[in-house]
Enzyme design. Structure first.
Site, short mmCIF file in Angstrom:
data_model
loop_
_atom_site.label_atom_id
_atom_site.label_comp_id
_atom_site.label_asym_id
_atom_site.label_seq_id
_atom_site.Cartn_x
_atom_site.Cartn_y
_atom_site.Cartn_z
N ARG A 242 0.85 -1.19 0.00
CA ARG A 242 0.00 0.00 0.00
C ARG A 242 0.89 1.24 0.00
NH1 ARG A 242 -3.45 -2.50 -1.82
NH2 ARG A 242 -5.55 -2.90 -1.06
N GLU A 271 -2.88 7.80 -4.23
CA GLU A 271 -3.33 7.19 -5.47
C GLU A 271 -4.67 7.76 -5.96
OE1 GLU A 271 -2.01 3.00 -4.87
OE2 GLU A 271 -3.71 2.61 -6.19
N HIS A 289 -0.88 0.44 -10.10
CA HIS A 289 -1.56 -0.54 -9.24
C HIS A 289 -2.05 -1.76 -10.04
CE1 HIS A 289 -3.79 -0.81 -5.12
NE2 HIS A 289 -3.46 -2.01 -5.56
C1 DGY Z 1 -5.96 -5.66 -3.37
O1 DGY Z 1 -6.68 -6.61 -3.71
O2 DGY Z 1 -5.95 -5.24 -2.23
C2 DGY Z 1 -5.05 -5.07 -4.41
O3 DGY Z 1 -4.44 -3.94 -4.01
C3 DGY Z 1 -5.76 -4.88 -5.72
O4 DGY Z 1 -5.94 -6.12 -6.26
#
Ligand code: DGY
Length: 323
Positions: A242, A271, A289
């Site tokens: 993240r 983001e 992402h």
């Molecule tokens: C998630 O699933 O948390 C990812 O960041 C996106 O697939």
């Protein structure tokens, strides 16, 4: 008996939406426009299930919607730091996520970033595309060898273990990791991995540091100026976890001052906004992402949400309960 009413906040893969239509009285988002706070509140007032995804902010304000009809949030994604779990619990909601099905593809993107950053692949591609390339020469675009180096993992969950497997068996990398909740020994037996006592211990010895811890308050700016200084000067930082785990401003400084050599980022602090300086730097690889973005995985994620909803509405325990 009428089917439960389900709202899906963003467009999903076609085959999952078709299956959704067969099983539920579903409202889809054909235009894929992000929903506002008041639209999300309306959804909670008017649907039995709401299916958000990682870019929807489901905070206390949204979850304060009254009267609440929804009983379940079927999140499309494994991460859930965009949902205020305490507020969801108070609102009496069950929250589910989609683990396992995205493990390999996310680990593949971490590998992609590692290789691209180490071998200057993004920079090299730009070099060719801008017609700057004048031909092969012994000193051109010299990069860093990956094979045989040490991969340091912060967090040793499924995605980290999948990356470790690929790196160790495919690239002969040594594995060092820190996780406050270490994995079962049998799940890492084939990795010959070194368990470190702290994040700092990993940072000091790794040639590549890859982040695999959850986002949110507990790990906010875990990688800051001080910790970046602990990394080797020719080390590479990879983040597919993240964005808020890394203090982006400190990373810019570290990349600029040569505190570390390079970085590969699939996630960002604000983001989809990316710190302007990063956009102009050659020693950072930036992806939008993409961790789980393969057809196979996105379909599997959607089907996993459906499985959880089916269990929930059948009155059975859901498979992936977060709350
Ligand atoms: C998630 O699933 O948390 C990812 O960041 C996106 O697939």
């Amino acid at each position: 008996m009428s089917k439960p009413k389900v709202l899906v906040t963003r467009a999903w893969p076609r085959e999952v939406e078709e299956e959704m239509r067969r099983r539920y009285d579903v409202t889809l988002n054909a235009t894929d426009t992000p929903m506002t706070v008041s639209e999300l509140q309306d959804a909670l007032r008017n649907y039995d299930a709401v299916c958000p995804t990682v870019c929807d902010r489901i905070g206390a304000e949204v979850l304060g919607a009254q009267p609440m009809r929804a009983k379940v949030l079927g999140n499309f994604g494994v991460g859930f730091n965009h949902i205020d779990l305490e507020a969801a619990r108070k609102a009496g909601l069950t929250v589910t996520n989609t683990p396992e099905v995205l493990t390999d593809c996310t680990a593949d993107i971490a590998m992609t970033l590692m290789l691209m950053a180490a071998r200057r692949a993004g920079e090299g591609e730009r070099h060719v595309r801008t017609r700057a390339w004048t031909g092969w020469r012994p000193t051109h675009m010299i990069a860093t060898k990956v094979t045989g180096k040490t991969l340091g993992l912060i967090g040793m969950g499924r995605i980290a273990r999948a990356m470790a497997h690929k790196a160790h068996h495919g690239f002969d990398m040594k594995i060092a990791y820190f996780d406050p909740f270490p994995p079962a020994p049998e799940s890492i037996r084939d990795l010959d991995a070194t368990q470190c006592g702290s994040i700092e211990e990993v940072l000091r010895q790794a040639d590549v540091v890859s982040l695999h811890c959850p986002g949110g308050k507990e790990n906010y700016h875990l990688i800051n100026a001080e910790r970046l200084k602990m990394m080797k000067r020719d080390a590479i930082l990879i983040n597919t976890a993240r964005g808020d785990v890394v203090e982006e401003k400190a990373l810019v400084d570290a990349l600029r001052n040569g505190t570390i050599k390079a970085a590969g980022l699939d996630v960002f602090e604000a983001e989809p906004k990316v710190t302007e300086d990063l956009l102009t730097m050659e020693n950072v690889v930036l992806l939008p992402h993409l961790g789980s973005a393969t057809r196979e995985t996105r379909v599997a994620m959607g089907m996993r949400v459906l499985e959880n909803l089916d269990l929930f509405f059948a009155g059975k325990p859901v498979r992936d309960k977060v709350v």
